[in-house]
Write a protein that holds these residues in place. Structure first.
Motif, short mmCIF file in Angstrom:
data_model
loop_
_atom_site.label_atom_id
_atom_site.label_comp_id
_atom_site.label_asym_id
_atom_site.label_seq_id
_atom_site.Cartn_x
_atom_site.Cartn_y
_atom_site.Cartn_z
N VAL B 4 -22.90 15.83 93.76
CA VAL B 4 -24.06 15.60 92.92
C VAL B 4 -23.75 14.43 91.99
CG1 VAL B 4 -25.55 16.67 91.22
CG2 VAL B 4 -24.59 18.05 93.05
N ASP B 8 -28.57 12.87 89.65
CA ASP B 8 -28.99 14.13 90.26
C ASP B 8 -28.74 15.29 89.30
OD1 ASP B 8 -29.53 12.74 92.58
OD2 ASP B 8 -27.61 13.23 93.51
N ARG B 11 -31.40 15.47 86.66
CA ARG B 11 -32.62 16.04 87.21
C ARG B 11 -32.47 17.55 87.39
NH1 ARG B 11 -33.55 11.82 90.72
NH2 ARG B 11 -32.13 12.86 92.14
N PHE B 12 -31.31 17.93 87.89
CA PHE B 12 -31.04 19.36 88.10
C PHE B 12 -31.15 20.12 86.77
CE2 PHE B 12 -27.91 22.76 87.70
CZ PHE B 12 -28.30 23.61 88.72
N THR B 14 -32.75 19.31 84.01
CA THR B 14 -34.13 19.38 83.51
C THR B 14 -34.87 20.53 84.19
OG1 THR B 14 -34.05 17.00 83.45
CG2 THR B 14 -36.20 17.99 83.14
N ARG B 15 -34.69 20.63 85.50
CA ARG B 15 -35.40 21.68 86.23
C ARG B 15 -34.85 23.05 85.90
NH1 ARG B 15 -35.32 18.03 91.58
NH2 ARG B 15 -36.99 16.63 90.89
N LEU B 16 -33.55 23.13 85.74
CA LEU B 16 -32.94 24.41 85.42
C LEU B 16 -33.46 24.91 84.07
CD1 LEU B 16 -30.83 26.26 86.75
CD2 LEU B 16 -29.20 25.36 85.11
N ASN B 18 -36.33 24.15 82.65
CA ASN B 18 -37.72 24.61 82.83
C ASN B 18 -37.73 25.99 83.47
OD1 ASN B 18 -38.75 22.20 81.92
ND2 ASN B 18 -39.03 21.34 83.96
N LYS B 19 -36.93 26.13 84.52
CA LYS B 19 -36.92 27.36 85.28
C LYS B 19 -36.47 28.52 84.39
CE LYS B 19 -35.08 29.19 89.59
NZ LYS B 19 -33.86 29.90 89.78
N LYS B 21 -36.80 28.68 81.33
CA LYS B 21 -37.70 28.75 80.17
C LYS B 21 -36.94 28.62 78.85
CE LYS B 21 -41.68 30.98 82.07
NZ LYS B 21 -41.88 32.08 82.98
N PHE B 26 -38.66 18.45 73.32
CA PHE B 26 -39.12 17.36 74.18
C PHE B 26 -39.26 16.09 73.36
CE2 PHE B 26 -40.64 18.61 78.46
CZ PHE B 26 -40.19 19.91 78.44
N GLN B 32 -43.19 12.00 77.86
CA GLN B 32 -42.46 13.10 77.25
C GLN B 32 -41.51 13.73 78.26
OE1 GLN B 32 -45.24 15.84 75.57
NE2 GLN B 32 -45.98 14.35 74.08
N ALA B 74 -30.27 31.44 86.00
CA ALA B 74 -31.10 30.54 86.79
C ALA B 74 -30.27 29.60 87.67
CB ALA B 74 -32.00 29.72 85.87
#
Ligand code: SF4
Lengths: 614, 200
Positions: B4, B8, B11-12, B14-16, B18-19, B21, B26, B32, B74
């Motif tokens: 990775v 990458d 990006r990972f 950021t998604r983690l 969000n996932k 919560k 921000f 944003q 997560a």
């Protein structure tokens, strides 16, 4: 091979993340506790395959079941393929890294003709005999689905079972049948005969094709009690159709790196060149509540901060505006942007534009496909110049300064007049921009126009039509270029050698299997990638097999000729396609399914747009 | 997670976030996005044993232990969250990074060569400049510690925005100057300030 050794090798290739697995939401199971192992193969790179919605749906659906473990496999890029061959690493599945030759099923999704050599290459890398008849009980069953299955004949020698239409139900029926056979001592031939009785299952080895002296097909005859015609399957009730609540989220960037929410299947339009517009009929929508709920769930389980609504023509979704309003309430709050691809130019209202501009400003793309109204009528692309102009105007007023337009060249009945129309249309858009008193200040406009070569496809009203020759294409390209006089227009016309091959395989028959195998043996792969495509090798393959590609692509086919795909029933009747073809030659359009039913035959499923109140 | 890249990984994360919560801050403005900042990028192919990530929680009731629990729930295998705390140092205070280089079995002769290499007063090697050129530099002063034991080399190298020394460059120089070739794996084990106090 041990992990350490494998990881060392991975570090010697580009983008090792393509092969390493371990992504968020990828599914790991205990292989001792499953009955069926399914290798879902996408015959292109990881980045392309991972962007494909159909694969995500079936991956999740199969893995919902405790008795099935479905894993992903992509075509290794040429650098890794070399490493694999050198170190004798057989093609493996991403999740378990187990060799797929030991799986129960190897399943391919066939999205475009130019991936066929990759299918062969992947079978070869897996260590599985290429031809169906060379495989025995010790080998996996090789199955395939996807849009190209509407004429799978060029792959008939290599694939055991084709799935026609949508896979959600039929795939599992076949897997269940397989489980039953496995328990009672699996025999390939017996199993295939039984499977052929399931609706939507096509076992090509159970059909005999005879040819006439002139090369055309004389007859296609089923062996034993295989059905005479095979009918595609669809999911009638989209609201109760399986939809994944999670996607595998890649580490490396893929082509469509976002959550994707399907809103409907099929298309009401019936553009006469568009295969998808016919083979997915009839249109079946999901309700707004279901779309909204599924979309929200996907964003939560993946952590994606972008979601797109997906269908062949999302602006035709009847409840689009209320849906967008509903979705915006939670997307905005959670910093999620909403993307709407494939919006059609003719119902792109100011209000709608406002709404997506609200969230994100991306480029505007439209597809008028042809340069004059006459030719747009021929192809049934019901877009008028007025609509194109007013949409561009709205876009410019909204602050956009660049538009991208897509066209085709070599459409049936096309004249130089029509080509000049492409240039004129571009010029008119440029002129309009500069005539606008309130245009974006100090910015120049850019109109990019991309012109592809038309490929006639099975199950479209143009299936009878020839493709233009290379010489003719070159003349047309030069002419079109000469018609463009402004630098504000950026004209791109791709190298079209692949379009010619695409036409051959789209309309080809079983005899092309030999050509395919030859080309593969000569090293053809990744044919849709310009850096890999090698026309020379293909030409050699055709000559060595004594097959004339022009026979398939450059010939007008008589309405009465038996096409290689005529024993497959995609619910649009040949009579309808002939009617549509005749209307095209009279420059006459056909209303869309919501305006008026044209009796294509797809109402046989008893669901969808055919039964909406008009 | 050695396959990775740094991008990458961002990006990972950021998604983690969000996932999972996570109530994270921000950035404001047109584009944003969740604010998060990794201490020093880790090269593709390296493992990280103790990586440091800066982020801001906006909910005062959200505890550090909850944060760690949510992220781990997560996450994927191979990326584990160890600890959350108030920042001890500022990111710009990063001065050194420690790496553990594992070789395959090495002979006594090669061991000698490696030891000698790190005794050199100057180690001249070529480095790519940011402008794309190549220049000679002396990396000896940038190596704070180099200890070889049981096929493993423990390195402390200068890190941070200026004078960041990548272990690949050190090993490249070693192989070049001592005429050896070895397969190795790199693990970054810690990040320090200029007093070699660790960033925990
Ligand atoms: S039967 Fe009529 S309404 Fe249904 S898909 Fe065909 S043309 Fe459209």
């Amino acid at each position: 091979m041990d992990n350490k050794e494998f990881e060392r090798l991975l570090l010697t290739v580009q983008k090792p993340g393509r092969y390493s697995g371990g992504e968020i939401n990828s599914v790991i199971k205990d292989k001792e506790k499953v009955d069926v192992r399914f290798a879902f193969c996408f015959p292109d790179t990881y980045e392309i395959g991972m962007s494909h919605l159909g694969m995500k749906i079936l991956y999740s659906q199969f893995n919902e079941r405790d008795d099935i473990w479905c894993e992903r496999v992509f075509a290794p890029w040429t650098d890794f393929e070399e490493v694999m061959r050198e170190h004798n690493i057989p093609l493996f599945a991403l999740e378990s890294r187990d060799a797929i030759k030991d799986f129960d099923f190897i399943g391919f999704t066939l999205q475009y003709e130019m991936c066929y050599t990759n299918v062969l290459n992947m079978l070869d890398l897996a260590g599985v005999p290429l031809k169906s008849r060379e495989r025995d009980e010790s080998h996996p069953l090789v199955v395939a689905g996807g849009p190209c299955v509407c004429n799978p004949e060029p792959l008939a020698d290599f694939i055991d079972i084709f799935f026609l239409g949508e896979g959600e139900e039929v795939d599992l029926e076949v897997i269940d049948l397989y489980k039953k056979h496995k328990k009672n001592g699996f025999k390939r031939a017996e199993f295939l005969k039984e499977a052929a009785k399931i609706e939507g299952v096509y076992v090509p080895s159970l059909y005999e094709v005879e040819y006439m002296e002139d090369g055309k097909i004389k007859a296609v005859t089923p062996k034993g009690d295989a059905p005479k015609t095979i009918k595609k399957r669809i999911i009638a009730d989209m609201d109760n159709c399986f939809y994944p609540d999670k996607f595998v989220v890649p580490f490396i960037q893929i082509v469509h790196d976002r959550a994707v929410q399907e809103v409907f299947r099929g298309c009401i339009r019936g553009c006469r060149f568009c295969q998808a517009g016919f083979i997915y009929r009839p249109v079946r929508e999901k309700s707004m509540e279901v779309v909204n709920r599924q979309a929200k769930c996907l964003c939560e389980s993946t952590g994606y901060d972008e979601i797109s609504l997906s269908s062949l023509s999302t602006s035709d979704y009847r409840e689009l505006e209320p849906l967008l309003n509903n979705m915006l309430t939670w997307t905005q709050e959670n910093h999620i942007s909403l993307a709407l691809p494939s919006l059609r130019i003719d119902n792109f209202s100011e209000e709608l534009l406002e709404k997506i501009a609200h969230v994100r400003k991306s480029g505007l793309t439209f597809a008028p496909e042809a340069g004059t109204q006459r030719l747009r009528d021929v192809i049934n692309k019901n877009v008028t110049e007025e609509e194109i102009m007013s949409t561009c105007k709205t876009a410019f007023l909204g602050g956009y300064t660049s538009v991208k337009l897509y066209f085709m060249m070599g459409l049936p009945t096309e004249t130089d007049e029509d080509l000049k129309g492409i240039a004129d249309l571009g010029q008119k858009i440029v002129d309009m921009y500069y005539a606008m008193p309130n245009r974006p200040k100090g910015k120049s406009v850019s109109v990019s126009m991309s012109v592809a070569v038309f490929v006639p496809k099975p199950f479209t009203p143009f299936q009878f039509e020839p493709q233009i020759t290379k010489t003719e294409m070159e003349r047309k390209q030069a002419y079109l270029k000469s018609c463009i006089t402004t630098r504000k227009i950026d004209l791109s016309m791709h190298d079209s050698s692949t379009s010619f091959l695409e036409a051959v395989f789209a309309k080809g028959d079983r005899r092309l299997g030999d050509v395919l195998e030859k080309a593969f043996k000569k090293g053809c792969k990744f044919d849709s990638w310009t850096e890999c495509f090698d026309l020379q090798k293909w030409n050699e393959a055709f000559i060595e097999c004594g097959i004339d590609p022009d026979f398939y692509s450059l010939r007008t086919r008589d309405y009465t000729e038996i096409n290689p795909w005529d024993h497959l029933d995609y619910a649009v009747s040949k009579e309808f396609l002939i009617r549509e073809n005749k209307l095209a030659h009279k420059d006459t359009t056909t209303p869309n399914c919501r305006e008026k039913c044209s009796a294509c035959g797809a109402n046989c499923y008893g669901k969808g747009v055919c039964f909406e109140r008009r | 997670m050695k396959f990775v890249s740094h991008l990458d990984m961002n990006r990972f994360m950021t998604r983690l976030i969000n996932k999972a919560k996570i109530p994270i801050w921000f950035t404001e403005g047109f584009n944003q996005h969740a604010y998060l900042n990794f201490a020093v990028p880790l090269s593709l192919g390296f493992e990280g044993e103790y990586e440091i990530l800066d982020l801001r929680i906006i909910d005062p009731d959200y505890s550090n232990s909850q944060l760690i629990a949510d992220l781990n729930a997560a996450s994927v295998s191979g990326i584990e969250f160890i600890k959350a705390c108030e920042p001890v140092f500022k990111m710009k205070e990063i001065a050194f990074a420690e790496f553990l280089i594992s070789f395959d079995n090495i002979t006594a002769e090669i061991e000698e060569k490696i030891k000698n290499f790190f005794k050199r007063e100057t180690i001249i090697t070529q480095k790519k400049t940011k402008k794309g050129g190549i220049k000679d530099i002396d990396i000896a002063p940038l190596i704070k510690k180099a200890e070889l034991q049981d096929n493993k080399l423990d390195l402390i190298l200068t890190a941070g925005n200026e004078n960041n020394l990548n272990p690949t460059l050190v090993l490249g120089a070693l192989f070049d100057l001592e005429k050896i070739e070895l397969y190795y794996e790199v693990k970054r084990t810690m990040i320090y300030n200029k007093e070699t106090q660790s960033f925990i």
